[in-house]
Structure formats: structure tokens, C-alpha cells
Design a protein around this motif. Structure first.
Motif, PDB file in Angstrom:
ATOM      1  N   VAL A  15     -11.061 -22.467   6.673  1.00 16.85           N
ATOM      2  CA  VAL A  15     -12.495 -22.247   6.714  1.00 16.85           C
ATOM      3  C   VAL A  15     -13.026 -21.708   5.399  1.00 16.85           C
ATOM      4  N   GLN A  16     -12.170 -21.052   4.612  1.00 15.91           N
ATOM      5  CA  GLN A  16     -12.679 -20.400   3.419  1.00 15.91           C
ATOM      6  C   GLN A  16     -13.325 -21.384   2.457  1.00 15.91           C
ATOM      7  N   ARG A  17     -12.843 -22.573   2.400  1.00 13.12           N
ATOM      8  CA  ARG A  17     -13.432 -23.564   1.506  1.00 13.12           C
ATOM      9  C   ARG A  17     -14.679 -24.165   2.129  1.00 13.12           C
ATOM     10  N   GLY A  18     -15.720 -24.218   1.356  1.00 12.06           N
ATOM     11  CA  GLY A  18     -16.942 -24.853   1.819  1.00 12.06           C
ATOM     12  C   GLY A  18     -17.883 -23.936   2.569  1.00 12.06           C
ATOM     13  N   MET A  19     -17.564 -22.661   2.684  1.00 11.21           N
ATOM     14  CA  MET A  19     -18.458 -21.746   3.377  1.00 11.21           C
ATOM     15  C   MET A  19     -19.606 -21.370   2.441  1.00 11.21           C
ATOM     16  N   ASP A  20     -20.703 -22.096   2.528  1.00 11.32           N
ATOM     17  CA  ASP A  20     -21.823 -21.888   1.623  1.00 11.32           C
ATOM     18  C   ASP A  20     -22.681 -20.704   2.039  1.00 11.32           C
ATOM     19  N   GLN A  21     -22.595 -20.300   3.270  1.00  7.45           N
ATOM     20  CA  GLN A  21     -23.504 -19.288   3.770  1.00  7.45           C
ATOM     21  C   GLN A  21     -22.705 -18.241   4.533  1.00  7.45           C
ATOM     22  N   ARG A  22     -23.008 -16.983   4.297  1.00 10.95           N
ATOM     23  CA  ARG A  22     -22.365 -15.895   5.005  1.00 10.95           C
ATOM     24  C   ARG A  22     -23.432 -14.949   5.523  1.00 10.95           C
ATOM     25  N   ILE A  23     -23.077 -14.237   6.564  1.00  7.81           N
ATOM     26  CA  ILE A  23     -23.991 -13.272   7.148  1.00  7.81           C
ATOM     27  C   ILE A  23     -23.803 -11.936   6.446  1.00  7.81           C
ATOM     28  N   SER A  24     -24.850 -11.437   5.837  1.00 11.29           N
ATOM     29  CA  SER A  24     -24.814 -10.151   5.148  1.00 11.29           C
ATOM     30  C   SER A  24     -25.349  -9.067   6.069  1.00 11.29           C
ATOM     31  N   THR A  25     -25.168  -7.833   5.639  1.00 16.05           N
ATOM     32  CA  THR A  25     -25.732  -6.700   6.360  1.00 16.05           C
ATOM     33  C   THR A  25     -26.977  -6.228   5.627  1.00 16.05           C
ATOM     34  N   ILE A  26     -27.830  -5.518   6.314  1.00 15.30           N
ATOM     35  CA  ILE A  26     -29.060  -5.032   5.695  1.00 15.30           C
ATOM     36  C   ILE A  26     -28.770  -4.045   4.561  1.00 15.30           C
ATOM     37  N   PRO A  27     -27.823  -3.103   4.707  1.00 16.44           N
ATOM     38  CA  PRO A  27     -27.510  -2.251   3.555  1.00 16.44           C
ATOM     39  C   PRO A  27     -27.014  -3.042   2.351  1.00 16.44           C
ATOM     40  N   GLU A  28     -26.257  -4.108   2.573  1.00 22.08           N
ATOM     41  CA  GLU A  28     -25.808  -4.930   1.450  1.00 22.08           C
ATOM     42  C   GLU A  28     -26.984  -5.588   0.742  1.00 22.08           C
ATOM     43  N   ILE A  29     -27.948  -6.071   1.501  1.00 23.95           N
ATOM     44  CA  ILE A  29     -29.106  -6.728   0.903  1.00 23.95           C
ATOM     45  C   ILE A  29     -29.942  -5.736   0.107  1.00 23.95           C
ATOM     46  N   LEU A  30     -30.057  -4.506   0.580  1.00 25.44           N
ATOM     47  CA  LEU A  30     -30.849  -3.500  -0.119  1.00 25.44           C
ATOM     48  C   LEU A  30     -30.138  -2.913  -1.323  1.00 25.44           C
ATOM     49  N   SER A  31     -28.854  -3.163  -1.416  1.00 29.52           N
ATOM     50  CA  SER A  31     -28.087  -2.597  -2.528  1.00 29.52           C
ATOM     51  C   SER A  31     -28.515  -3.233  -3.847  1.00 29.52           C
ATOM     52  N   SER A  32     -28.522  -2.417  -4.922  1.00 29.14           N
ATOM     53  CA  SER A  32     -28.891  -2.909  -6.249  1.00 29.14           C
ATOM     54  C   SER A  32     -27.834  -3.836  -6.824  1.00 29.14           C
ATOM     55  N   SER A  33     -26.629  -3.803  -6.292  1.00 26.40           N
ATOM     56  CA  SER A  33     -25.563  -4.661  -6.788  1.00 26.40           C
ATOM     57  C   SER A  33     -25.556  -6.040  -6.153  1.00 26.40           C
ATOM     58  N   PHE A  34     -26.424  -6.266  -5.166  1.00 25.89           N
ATOM     59  CA  PHE A  34     -26.480  -7.571  -4.504  1.00 25.89           C
ATOM     60  C   PHE A  34     -27.121  -8.577  -5.454  1.00 25.89           C
ATOM     61  N   THR A  35     -26.528  -9.763  -5.544  1.00 25.39           N
ATOM     62  CA  THR A  35     -26.998 -10.751  -6.524  1.00 25.39           C
ATOM     63  C   THR A  35     -27.514 -12.034  -5.903  1.00 25.39           C
ATOM     64  N   GLY A  36     -27.332 -12.263  -4.632  1.00 24.78           N
ATOM     65  CA  GLY A  36     -27.746 -13.521  -4.027  1.00 24.78           C
ATOM     66  C   GLY A  36     -29.261 -13.652  -3.931  1.00 24.78           C
ATOM     67  N   SER A  37     -29.744 -14.883  -3.966  1.00 28.53           N
ATOM     68  CA  SER A  37     -31.169 -15.138  -3.828  1.00 28.53           C
ATOM     69  C   SER A  37     -31.546 -15.579  -2.419  1.00 28.53           C
ATOM     70  N   LEU A  38     -30.658 -16.311  -1.731  1.00 32.79           N
ATOM     71  CA  LEU A  38     -30.863 -16.690  -0.331  1.00 32.79           C
ATOM     72  C   LEU A  38     -29.927 -15.861   0.526  1.00 32.79           C
ATOM     73  N   VAL A  39     -30.473 -15.219   1.530  1.00 35.19           N
ATOM     74  CA  VAL A  39     -29.679 -14.297   2.338  1.00 35.19           C
ATOM     75  C   VAL A  39     -29.832 -14.661   3.803  1.00 35.19           C
ATOM     76  N   SER A  40     -28.818 -14.306   4.567  1.00 33.76           N
ATOM     77  CA  SER A  40     -28.831 -14.435   6.022  1.00 33.76           C
ATOM     78  C   SER A  40     -28.322 -13.135   6.607  1.00 33.76           C
ATOM     79  N   PHE A  41     -29.004 -12.622   7.588  1.00 31.51           N
ATOM     80  CA  PHE A  41     -28.610 -11.349   8.189  1.00 31.51           C
ATOM     81  C   PHE A  41     -29.233 -11.270   9.580  1.00 31.51           C
ATOM     82  N   SER A  42     -28.743 -10.334  10.356  1.00 35.36           N
ATOM     83  CA  SER A  42     -29.289 -10.097  11.691  1.00 35.36           C
ATOM     84  C   SER A  42     -29.751  -8.658  11.782  1.00 35.36           C
ATOM     85  N   GLY A  43     -30.736  -8.431  12.618  1.00 35.60           N
ATOM     86  CA  GLY A  43     -31.251  -7.082  12.796  1.00 35.60           C
ATOM     87  C   GLY A  43     -32.282  -7.044  13.896  1.00 35.60           C
ATOM     88  N   GLU A  44     -32.690  -5.841  14.233  1.00 35.82           N
ATOM     89  CA  GLU A  44     -33.668  -5.621  15.292  1.00 35.82           C
ATOM     90  C   GLU A  44     -35.037  -5.357  14.683  1.00 35.82           C
TER      91      GLU A  44
END
Length: 1216
Positions: free
Chosen positions: A847-876
Motif C-alpha cells: 500500500v505504501q506505493r501510490g498513496m497520494d493522500q493521507r489523513i492528517s491531524t488538526i495539530p499537524e495542520i496547525l504546526s509551522s513545520s507542515f508543508t502540504g498545500s492540500l490537506v485531509s483531516f477529520s474533526g468535530e
């Protein structure tokens, strides 16, 4: 076609006859006349069918066939005689393939001579015969008893255990004494047509018998019994002593005298102590004007009275009871308002009632016979011993059910027809409802006691008005009622907090009122409301919806385990939902000048709404599974944790031959028959090709400019609504036979055993267009799915349809997956989730090959070290706010094309969703969705847990991270909000009790600073500003008018606003806190009355500001001579302001450009006479959320808590 023949009538006589028949029903046409002679034998059908099937019906036959007939008057000598019928009508059935019947309008003329009647018959009259029945002498049987009397009562024909019989009662000529006679021989059932109430008869060959259980004694006809008209000159009375003498045998019990059971049981309504009414027994003559429900035995008389014949068995299939026919009802029960919602008075015929057809209808009205078997109305009536109120409610439910859904599944047979082997959809629906309202009854109804007992007892004797315990209206009615409830008592002031609304300008105030929602639960309806609908996918929005005959209702389906809804087998199935949330999205166009006018509804210019429903998959009951499809909803796999609650639905969703696919030898056979979709009942083998894949990326619905191979290139080509998904093929295509249950994934097992990939290219881009868009709600990230190609045995079918997304000269094929357009006829079914696979299966997938999209966490997205432009995450979703779109945001061409008429939100609006990891988590990220995307995004409510995919991550000029919804984004509802969630919801990030922190501990976490609480000391107030501003332009509002002159502002409404900067410290650091509006009063320690008086004093001045301490240069202009300014300056410098407070705060994400935090510096602190020097970090910029005063006891407790936490923290660091 219907017709009538009157050989002896002239044309004028026939016209007069037809005209009289149209008097009651002028809209109906009369029977057309024909000139035919009918000659035949009148028979009871014993020669044509077996004796046990004789039901007392009469037939006319000749050497070419036989047809049922109905007569108003019948003589016994006509039976088995050749007759000429001078007047008759032929009435066909509504089902043209079935045979109709003949109504005999004029007495037939016998061709043969009548039989002679014997003279001088010895008879026993009812007075003497009664003594024989009541005598204490053991019951004896005598074969030659003859009883004569007047017919007092005639019971209906009954069939119990395949034996047909009826009771008649002969009364004495001079008294009220009567005796019962049971007629049960097949050759005597035709008597039922001869007997007429009030006429006198003589019956020969009677014997005496008794019932086993009740002991009732009666006369019973024998094989040689005869029915003769009574003539005093031809009989002589037999003395009683002579009647008791003679040969006798042992008494025998009646063969048919057994209590009814199963579906033949008739129910007695249990007496209820309160509000129970006694029905009246009356006689009535009326004309049938409408057949309300022939299957339920309901007919309308004279357009005002309902006749219910369901408590009698209509063995003649209700022949003759057509609109226009006249009936006489004798000893029927009158029930007034048995059901609240039933509009007619009811006349119920029990087993002691007599229904006599007085005249046939002269109209060309159709004849629809009731079902002879599988009649669900009568089955449930007898099974649950229903009284009239419950039976009428049952009829209304079944009529509603048939009317709404017969167009989907065909009339009657699939829905209202039930057998022991296959329970119908209607029975699945109503049986649990009946079981909930019908009390348990220990004894079955004894029909013989009801017929023979001196004191009359029957199910219609006692009743009470029923208020239906539940309802299942049409979806259009559901939407209408929900809309009414959402606007009942609606006030715009309910949508806003008064503390916030009084400080809002006109634009913000009206924008906050534009969009709101209202939740309706099942308990809000009286009676309780049950949802019924066929699950479909909307062709316009490609979202799930429930559908009935006339309306649709969008729906959101989630699962209680948090996994997305993927059950494609439910498409086309009839669902019942009792636990749900009806959501009414309300849209307002208002022009309120200020919050003071919110109670004036004249400022509401337009009201619109949209309704949808959301529920959990586990709360669904499948009443009718979709047929003719390859279905597989549930399967026992290693992922049993995801399917542990689905066992109740398995049998409903899986047809015997439509569950799974049996794996065949994967060798293509080009010579075999490829017609593999012969239907569920087909027994022939079928062939289907399937392929397993994993979804690694899914994009949202949008308009795309795809050109499929073979299509012509054209400039005027329209964009097509579509979506695409990137997938990984798992294993090779498989060839399957007809469905069979399997419990593994052969593709993964095969790949794991071989240790090599079975195909050279594992990745593909699936294109969904046209009818294949129906799979959009079911396709989710990290799901394993299977495509099934029916009627196919070509294993290369997937490769043959692939094509490169761009010309090969522009992009190398090796860097871009091939596109596969999903065909309309393909089926999709969900197999498992990647998280539920075994380690061996995961290793086989690579599965590792070809996984173009991963589910991130909200703290990861808010982190200054995050570099992705398109994000996917779940939350309430914590809060939903409508805001204005940013000026620099330009809608794309795709977005503009998506605009449709009837959009409920203006294009200049956006919705801001504050999303957190969980309800008790203070970490929040904001998601902005433009109004153009919101038209079909259901379920975006506070408390709902959402999976966002392909959002664009952005950083504001204040270095705040947020996300925006773009054309390729999509959302999935994975959890519904709790039904008890209050409205409006609490502000985003507001936890029930924010954590108590130190200012020094916040320095390393500035990027993800959540809402927190500190126990601090208010050092001083740096700036304070009180002002009245224009509600339209935000200019200073002074003395009742706006001060803007160029151009002049027409506003006459001002809004109060207040702000302050204060300095606080907690012993570990300092912070600058900005306070606004009501929080300023809390900081100053003013009561509500003092704060109100202070703001009123500012109204004439327009604005009052002060500066204090180091906060000079903030733009606040002081007026030294102003008394209010002097008061505020004294108040801010007062020692009373400097006090301990409990402050709830969050990071001020838009700090002032003037008040910048100072760099770290050394500061001197004094404790008594001892001076300390400490380095103090930069001041934080915080936003005040709440201020609480701290009492001495609370202050001591909070200080001890801080000391305890500090000590434990130091111990942990020392250990580390």
C-alpha cells in the motif's frame, strides 16, 4: 366489456331504467345494452370442483364453460335445472385476464317442469323443538326431525378448516322462541341464497348435536335434509312425546365445532375500563356509492356511512357490491368516530348481522374481487384480534404504504402479499406496530358462542376512540410539517446572544441571521412519526435521498462506529427509520437596522428553507431489499468489529441468489453465454468479472472537460459533472459465477502467496460520469471496493477501456496513471477497510506505493513545520458562522457554472466552520466554504464529525492557519451531532472547563495556543475606549445621527462598542489582554446598571477614550475637561481595579500593530526588603473570553492547585 340484456324491454323502458340508476352517481355511465339470450344450467359448482371447495356460490354453465352468477331471488327447484335468463348483466373484473360474473336481473324461466312437493309432512315447531335442545336428557341424535318456523336470523357463510357452513334461526309463529340450525352439507349451501328473513320454512332430516367446548346444542342438517317453503295445509304438528321416542344413537359432536386458529381467528376487542363505548345495533338501507377498500372489506354507503364487512368472510368475493347497488343491513353495529382520523360513521357487520343485496347496480362500474389468499388486511385482523378502531388504523397504514411505494415494486404482490416463507414489506412494517399496541389475549375468539349465545358478544360490541399511536405520512407532508415547526414561534432574537447582538453593525447583524438551522426529533411529532422511503441517489446533487411516489427527502447516513457509510446494496431498497433528526436549514433576507429592532418582523423580507434528514445505519430497518442487482452489503471478515451490529440487516439485503459471487476458473471463454443477469429467480449459471481496488484519493464533484476516446472534438462542448478517484488495483481481475457466500479476499491471498505483483500497472484514475455518479456517496478513502461487470466474461475489460489522461507527447505515461471511465452498468460493492486487514494482507497489497493522500491531524495542520498545500483531516464542528467572502477571492469558472436557480445563499457569503479534534479539545482550525459549494453539502452542523478531503491549507497575514474548500474538495459525515445538542452551540474551542495554565508555559506553544484559563493579577488598564458608531458605515454616531458627511450617511441607528487593553501577570509572566464590549465592564468591575448608565452618557459625546501608562500613541484622543473621561481615568488608576481575577482567553490572532511585545529583559522585583532580579519573557497578546471575580476561598484553592501542579511538574523534569 360490461353489458346488460333485457329481452322484454323497449328502448324507452331501458333508458328509464338506466336513468334511475344514475341518480345516486351522476358521474358514472350506465351499462350498455346488448341483445343476447342467455340459456344455461344453474349449479352450485359441485360437479366442477372438489366437494370441500364448495362455498355456496352459484354458477351458470353450458357445454362451453361456467361463469359465477348472483341472484336477488332464488328458488331451490332452479338448481341443476335448464333456465332461460331474460334479463342479466355481465360485469368483468378490473383484471382483464380474469373472468367476471353475471348478475341475474329478472327471474329466470325454467325449461323443465317443477318437482312435486309431498303432502302432509309431520313437523315440530320451535317451542317444542326448544324443549328437545334444553332437555336434561342426554343429547340424542334422531335423523328424521322436521322443524318449521319463521326465519328470524340468517348467519353469513363461513369457512373453517376448509369446511363451509352457516347458521339459521327459526322462530315460532306465535312467540319469540327460536332454535338454531346448522347447515354444513355441500349440497345444501345453496339454501343461503333462498332464505329470506321473515319468510317461513320447513326443514326435514334434522338431528341434534352439541359443541365440544361450549356445550351449545343445535339442530344439524343431514344428507337427506330438504328445505321447503312452509305451507300450513301441507304439514301437521308432531307431538313432543312422539318426537322424543324412536330410534336413537349416541350423541356426536359437530365436526366443524372447533375454535379458530392462526389466520382464521376472529378477534374480540378487550374491554377497557375508561372511555369505553357501547355500539348500537341498528338496521340500515343504503346505496353503495364508493368502494373504499375491497381488500379490507370497506364500502361507502350514501357518501356518508362506511360499511365494514371484514368481520364476515366474503365467500362470494363481494360480487354485487358495486357502486350503485342497494343493500339492506340488519343487526349491524353503529360505531361513531372509532378512529380520530377516520371521517365516516362506521357500520360493522358481525357474525350475527345479515347483509342482503336488494338491487344490483345499473352502472358500468368495475368489479374488483378481494384476494382469496394472502389478504394481509384480514390476516392481521384475525391474527391480532383487532377491534374496529385498530383495524381502521391498520387499513390506513397499509393504504398509505401501497399508495406511496407500489410504483417502485409493483402493485399488491411484493408489498401487501405475505406468505409463511416470505414476509412482505408491509407486514414487516405494521406487525411491530401492532405488537406494541395490542395487549396479549389468552383466549381465542369463539365464533360459535358469538352466534349461539343468548347474550350477544362480538368484537364490535365495545370500542373506544383511538388516537393513532404513530404515523407514517408522505415525505412531502414530513417536509411541510417540519417547515411549520421550524417557523412556529420563530424570533430572530433567538439566533443571537443579546450581549453580542447589541454591539453588531447592520451588515454583521443581518448576515448572522441569514442562515440558521432547526432540529426536529421524532418525539416532536404527535403521534410519533416514522420515516419510510426508497433509498436513491439524486441525479441533480448526487447525494443520498429517500423517495416515495411524489416527493424526495435528502438524507445523511452515518455509522455509529465512526466509519463512513458504504452499503451500496441499500440503493433501491425500502427503508424504515424511527430514530432520526430532521434538519430544517432556514434562510432569511432581513434589513434590521440594529438589535433593538429584532422583535419587529416587518424587517424580515424573505424566508426560505430546505429540509433533510440524518440518521444512523444501525437504526435502519430494511422492509424490501432491491431486486435484480448484484448485492452484497455485509460479510463476515476479519473486520468483524466494523460489522458486529449489522447481523439484523443481512437477511434483508441478501437475496438467495444475489449475495456474493462464486469464483470460477479465471480463463476467458469467448464461446460461453454471457447473459449473466437473468434475475434473482433464475437458476442458470451467470458470469461476471470483478476487480478489487483500494481508494487512495477522492476528489469532489465538479464540472470537468473530459473527452472520452471515440468522441468528436467540438468547441461548443459542455462541461460534464463528474468526479475522479485515484485507486490501486489489488490482484488480477476475477471471473465469478452466480452468487455464493465467500469469506475471504482471493486477490490478496493470491498476491501474498505469489510474492509478486500480478499486473504491471497498479495505479489507475477512475472517472465517474453520468449514471456512475451514483457511487459518489459510497466511495471513501482507505476503503477496499470491488467493481463487478455483469454479463461479461472478458478479463481484459478494464484494460480495454483505459486511456491516457493527456496526449503521450505532453506527458510520459510512466508518470501518470491511466484513466478508466466507469461504465453505467457496473456495480460497486464495499469489501473492507484497510485498517481491518491482516498484516499478511497489508504486505500483499504494497500500500505504501501510490498513496497520494493521507489523513492528517488538526495539530499537524496547525504546526509551522507542515508543508502540504492540500490537506485531509477529520474533526468535530464546534461552531458554524456565516461570514462575508474575502474580496480577493475570485470564483473559478467551475464554481460559476455550478450556480443553479433557487440557490438559498447569496454568492457573496462563506461559511466558517470551527473544527476541533473533539468536543473537549481546545485546538481549533477554521474551514471556509464558499456559498456556491453549500447547496448540496448536508450535515454541516455543530456537533457533527466530518472528514474533510482535499482542502487547501492557507496562512493569513497574521500567520494564522486556516483551510478553504476548493472545487476538488469533498466532505463525508462520519458522526451525527447528539440529539440533545443545545442551540446555539457554544463558541468554538470553548471547553466545559478550560485548563488552568501559567503564562510562562504558553511561550513554546504560540502557534497552537488553545483556549485556556489563568489565575492572574490585573496590573493596570492601558487604554479604554467607549464609543457609539453608525450601524451602517461604522463612523462615529453622535446625538442621534451619523457624523459622516461625504457622502452623507442615511442611518439613524447607532451601536455601542467598547474596547480596552489591560496588563495582567500571574507571577511567571505578563500578557497584554484585549477586552471588548461586555468584558470591559467585567474588567472595570462595574455592575450592569453602572455600565448601562456609563454607555448612555457616552451617547451624546459619540466617543470617550483614555490612555494610561506606557500605552501612549495608540490613537486614543483624551479630552481632559470631559467629566466622563475624568471618571474613567480615575477608575482605571484606582487600586480597586488591581485585583486577582480568573481569565479565560485565547491567542489574539490579529494583534495591534502599535502594541508589539517587548523583547526579553531583566526586571527587578521586591519582596519586602529583598530585591530580586529576573529575566522576563516577551508579553503575549491575548483575547479575553470571560472574566470571573475570585473570592478569598477560591483564590486559596486555586493557588494550592497551582503549587501542586508546579511541584509535580518539577518532579517529572527532575526524574527525566
Amino acid at each position: 366489456m360490461p353489458c346488460c340484456s333485457h329481452l322484454t324491454w323497449s328502448t324507452n323502458e331501458f333508458k328509464e331504467w338506466a336513468h334511475q340508476g344514475q341518480g345516486a352517481l351522476p358521474m358514472q355511465s350506465a351499462l350498455p345494452r346488448t341483445y343476447l339470450i342467455l340459456v344455461g344450467y344453474l349449479t352450485d359448482g359441485r360437479q366442477e370442483v372438489k366437494e370441500k371447495l364448495v362455498d355456496g356460490c352459484l354458477y351458470v354453465k353450458d357445454n362451453t364453460g361456467i361463469i359465477p352468477c348472483e341472484l336477488l331471488y332464488f328458488q331451490l327447484e332452479w338448481l341443476d335445472s335448464l333456465l332461460l335468463f331474460p334479463g342479466w348483466s355481465y360485469i368483468p373484473q378490473t383484471d382483464q385476464s380474469a373472468t367476471g360474473y353475471v348478475e341475474i336481473l329478472v327471474d329466470p324461466v325454467p325449461v323443465n317442469l317443477p318437482k312435486e312437493v309431498p303432502d302432509s309432512i309431520p313437523v315440530t315447531y320451535p317451542v317444542s323443538a326448544k324443549l328437545l335442545l334444553t332437555s336434561r336428557i342426554p343429547c340424542k341424535k334422531r335423523s328424521n326431525l322436521t322443524v318449521a318456523g319463521e326465519l328470524a336470523r340468517l348467519g353469513p357463510l363461513l369457512c373453517v378448516h376448509h369446511k363451509t357452513f352457516f347458521f339459521l334461526f327459526l322462530k315460532c309463529f306465535t312467540s319469540a322462541v327460536w332454535v338454531p340450525v346448522l347447515v354444513q352439507k355441500p349440497n345444501q349451501l345453496a339454501w343461503h341464497h333462498i332464505l329470506q328473513l321473515g319468510c317461513s320454512y320447513t326443514i326435514t332430516g334434522l338431528s341434534i348435536s352439541s359443541l365440544k367446548k361450549s356445550g351449545h346444542r343445535m339442530f344439524v342438517t343431514g344428507v337427506s335434509s330438504c328445505l321447503l317453503p312452509y305451507c300450513a295445509e301441507q304439514v301437521r304438528e308432531q307431538p313432543l312425546d312422539s318426537a322424543l321416542q324412536g330410534e336413537s344413537t349416541e350423541s356426536s359432536s359437530l365436526e366443524t365445532a372447533e375454535p379458530l386458529s392462526d389466520s382464521s381467528e376472529l378477534g374480540v376487542e378487550e374491554e377497557r375500563p375508561r372511555s369505553t363505548k357501547e355500539s348500537k345495533i341498528i338496521s340500515y338501507v343504503g346505496t353503495v356509492t364508493k368502494i373504499l377498500n375491497v381488500q379490507a372489506g370497506l364500502f361507502l354507503l350514501d357518501n356518508k356511512v362506511c360499511l365494514c364487512l371484514s368481520y364476515q368472510q366474503l365467500l362470494n368475493s363481494a360480487r354485487g357490491l358495486r357502486p350503485g347497488a342497494c343493500v339492506e343491513l340488519i343487526d349491524v353495529h353503529l360505531l361513531q368516530k372509532p378512529l380520530v382520523s377516520f371521517p365516516f360513521i362506521v357500520l360493522g357487520a358481525c357474525l350475527s348481522s345479515t347483509v342482503v343485496l336488494k338491487s344490483f347496480s345499473r352502472l358500468s362500474t368495475p368489479y374488483q374481487p378481494p384476494a382469496s389468499s394472502g389478504n394481509l388486511y384480514l390476516q392481521l385482523l384475525f391474527r391480532y384480534n383487532l377491534g374496529m378502531p385498530l383495524y381502521l388504523w391498520l387499513v390506513s397504514l397499509l393504504e398509505m404504504f401501497e399508495e406511496r411505494f407500489s410504483c417502485f415494486f409493483g402493485r399488491h404482490r411484493p408489498l401487501l402479499r405475505s406468505t409463511h416463507q416470505n414476509t412482505g414489506a408491509a407486514e414487516k412494517f405494521v406487525v411491530p406496530l401492532l405488537q406494541a399496541v395490542v395487549p396479549d389475549r389468552e383466549e381465542a375468539r369463539d365464533i360459535y358462542n358469538e352466534i349461539l349465545a343468548k347474550v350477544h358478544q362480538c368484537p364490535l360490541q365495545k370500542y373506544m376512540t383511538l388516537n393513532p399511536p404513530c404515523q407514517a405520512p408522505s415525505l412531502s407532508t414530513v417536509c411541510h410539517v417540519a417547515e411549520q415547526k421550524s417557523w412556529e414561534g420563530f424570533r430572530p432574537s433567538q439566533l443571537l446572544s443579546s450581549l453580542e447582538a447589541q454591539h453588531m453593525g447592520t451588515q454583521e447583524l443581518n448576515r448572522r441571521l441569514t442562515w440558521s438551522y432547526y432540529t426536529v426529533s421524532p418525539g416532536s411529532f404527535q403521534p410519533r412519526l416514522i420515516l419510510l422511503g426508497v433509498l436513491r441517489v439524486s441525479s441533480r446533487s448526487n447525494s443520498l435521498q429517500l423517495q416515495d411516489k411524489n416527493s424526495t427527502l435528502p438524507c445523511v447516513i452515518a455509522r455509529k462506529d465512526g466509519s463512513p457509510f458504504t452499503h451500496t446494496a441499500l440503493l433501491g431498497s425500502l427503508l424504515q427509520v424511527e430514530n432520526y433528526q430532521l434538519i430544517v436549514e432556514r434562510f432569511l433576507q432581513t434589513d434590521f437596522p440594529s438589535w433593538e429592532h429584532l422583535e419587529n418582523l416587518e424587517h424580515v423580507r424573505e424566508k426560505k428553507n430546505s429540509v433533510y434528514v440524518q440518521f444512523y445505519f444501525e437504526d435502519v430497518q430494511v422492509l424490501h431489499a432491491a431486486g435484480g442487482q448484484i448485492q452484497k452489503c455485509l460479510r463476515s471478515q476479519n473486520s468483524s468489529s466494523l460489522r458486529k451490529d449489522d447481523s439484523s440487516l443481512t437477511s434483508e439485503l441478501e437475496a438467495p441468489e444475489a449475495k456474493m459471487l462464486k469464483l470460477e476458473d479465471p480463463k476467458p471463454d469467448t464461446h460461453r453465454d454471457e447473459n449473466c443477469q437473468g434475475g434473482q429467480s433464475s437458476t442458470r449459471r451467470t458470469s461476471c468479472v470483478s476487480r478489487l481496488f483500494l481508494v487512495t484519493q477522492k476528489e469532489g464533484l465538479m464540472l470537468r472537460n473530459y473527452q472520452l476516446p471515440g468522441e468528436k472534438v467540438g468547441e461548443g462542448r459542455e462541461l460534464q459533472r463528474s468526479f475522479q478517484a485515484t485507486v490501486l488495483w489489488l490482484g488480477r481481475p476475477q471471473l465469478w459465477s452466480h452468487p455464493r457466500e465467500t469469506g475471504n479476499l482471493p486477490e490478496l491471498e493470491e498476491s501474498g502467496c505469489n510474492g509478486e505483483e500480478s499486473v504491471t500497472r497498479q495505479e489507475a484514475l477512475l472517472l465517474f460520469m453520468r449514471k456512475s455518479l451514483r457511487w459518489f456517496p459510497f466511495l471513501h478513502l482507505d476503503g477496499l471496493y470491488r467493481f463487478i461487470v455483469p454479463c461479461c466474461s472478458d478479463l481484459d475489460v478494464f484494460d480495454k477501456l483505459c486511456f491516457p489522461p493527456v496526449p503521450a507527447k505532453l506527458l510520459s505515461r510512466s508518470s501518470c496513471p491511466l484513466c478508466l471511465p466507469v461504465q453505467d452498468t457496473w456495480h460497486l460493492q464495499h469489501e473492507a477497510w484497510i485498517s481491518c486487514l491482516t498484516e499478511r494482507q497489508l504486505a500483499a497489497m504494497s500500500v505504501q506505493r501510490g498513496m497520494d493522500q493521507r489523513i492528517s491531524t488538526i495539530p499537524e495542520i496547525l504546526s509551522s513545520s507542515f508543508t502540504g498545500s492540500l490537506v485531509s483531516f477529520s474533526g468535530e464542528i464546534m461552531e458554524r458562522t456565516l461570514c462575508a467572502s474575502t474580496k480577493n477571492e475570485k470564483p473559478s469558472v467551475t464554481v460559476s457554472l455550478q450556480k443553479q436557480k433557487g440557490s438559498l445563499l447569496a454568492s457573496g457569503h462563506s461559511v466558517k466552520l470551527s473544527v476541533s479534534v473533539a468536543s473537549d479539545s481546545p485546538v481549533v482550525v477554521d474551514v471556509y466554504i464558499a456559498a456556491t459549494y453549500l447547496q448540496h453539502l448536508w450535515g454541516l452542523l455543530p456537533g457533527a464529525k466530518i472528514l474533510f478531503q482535499n482542502l487547501e491549507r492557507k496562512i493569513s497575514r497574521f500567520h494564522n492557519v486556516y483551510c478553504t474548500y476548493i472545487a476538488s474538495s469533498c466532505v463525508s459525515i462520519i458522526s451525527l451531532p447528539a440529539s440533545h445538542l443545545p442551540f446555539p452551540s457554544r463558541p468554538a474551542g470553548e471547553a466545559s472547563s478550560p485548563p488552568l495554565v501559567f503564562l510562562s508555559s504558553l511561550q513554546p506553544h504560540l502557534q497552537n495556543l488553545p483556549q485556556s484559563r489563568i489565575l492572574c493579577h490585573l496590573s493596570c488598564v492601558l487604554t479604554l475606549s467607549l464609543q457609539w458608531v453608525c450601524s451602517l458605515c461604522s463612523s462615529i454616531f453622535k446625538e442621534g445621527r451619523c457624523t459622516r458627511h461625504n457622502p452623507p450617511c442615511p442611518s439613524h441607528t447607532g451601536v455601542r462598542q467598547a474596547s480596552a487593553w489591560v496588563l495582567v501577570e500571574d507571577g511567571t509572566g505578563e500578557a497584554l489582554v484585549v477586552c471588548r464590549n461586555q468584558h470591559v465592564a467585567a474588567m472595570l468591575g462595574l455592575s450592569l446598571l453602572e455600565w448601562e448608565a456609563l454607555q448612555n452618557s457616552v451617547q451624546s459625546r459619540g466617543r470617550v477614550s483614555i490612555d494610561h501608562g506606557e500605552a501612549t500613541g495608540t490613537g486614543c484622543v483624551e479630552e481632559p475637561e470631559d467629566l466622563i473621561a475624568c471618571y474613567l481615568r480615575s477608575l482605571c488608576r484606582s487600586p480597586l481595579i488591581c485585583r486577582p481575577i480568573l481569565l479565560d482567553f485565547s491567542l489574539n490572532r490579529k494583534p495591534s500593530k502599535i502594541l508589539q511585545p517587548a523583547p526579553p529583559q531583566l526586571r527587578n522585583f521586591w519582596c519586602g526588603e529583598v530585591e530580586f532580579v529576573s529575566q522576563v519573557g516577551p508579553r503575549l497578546n491575548l483575547l479575553c473570553l470571560n472574566v470571573e471575580e475570585v473570592e478569598q476561598d477560591a483564590l486559596s484553592y486555586l493557588n494550592s492547585e497551582r503549587i501542586r501542579r508546579t511541584s509535580s511538574h518539577c518532579q517529572v523534569e527532575a526524574t527525566a
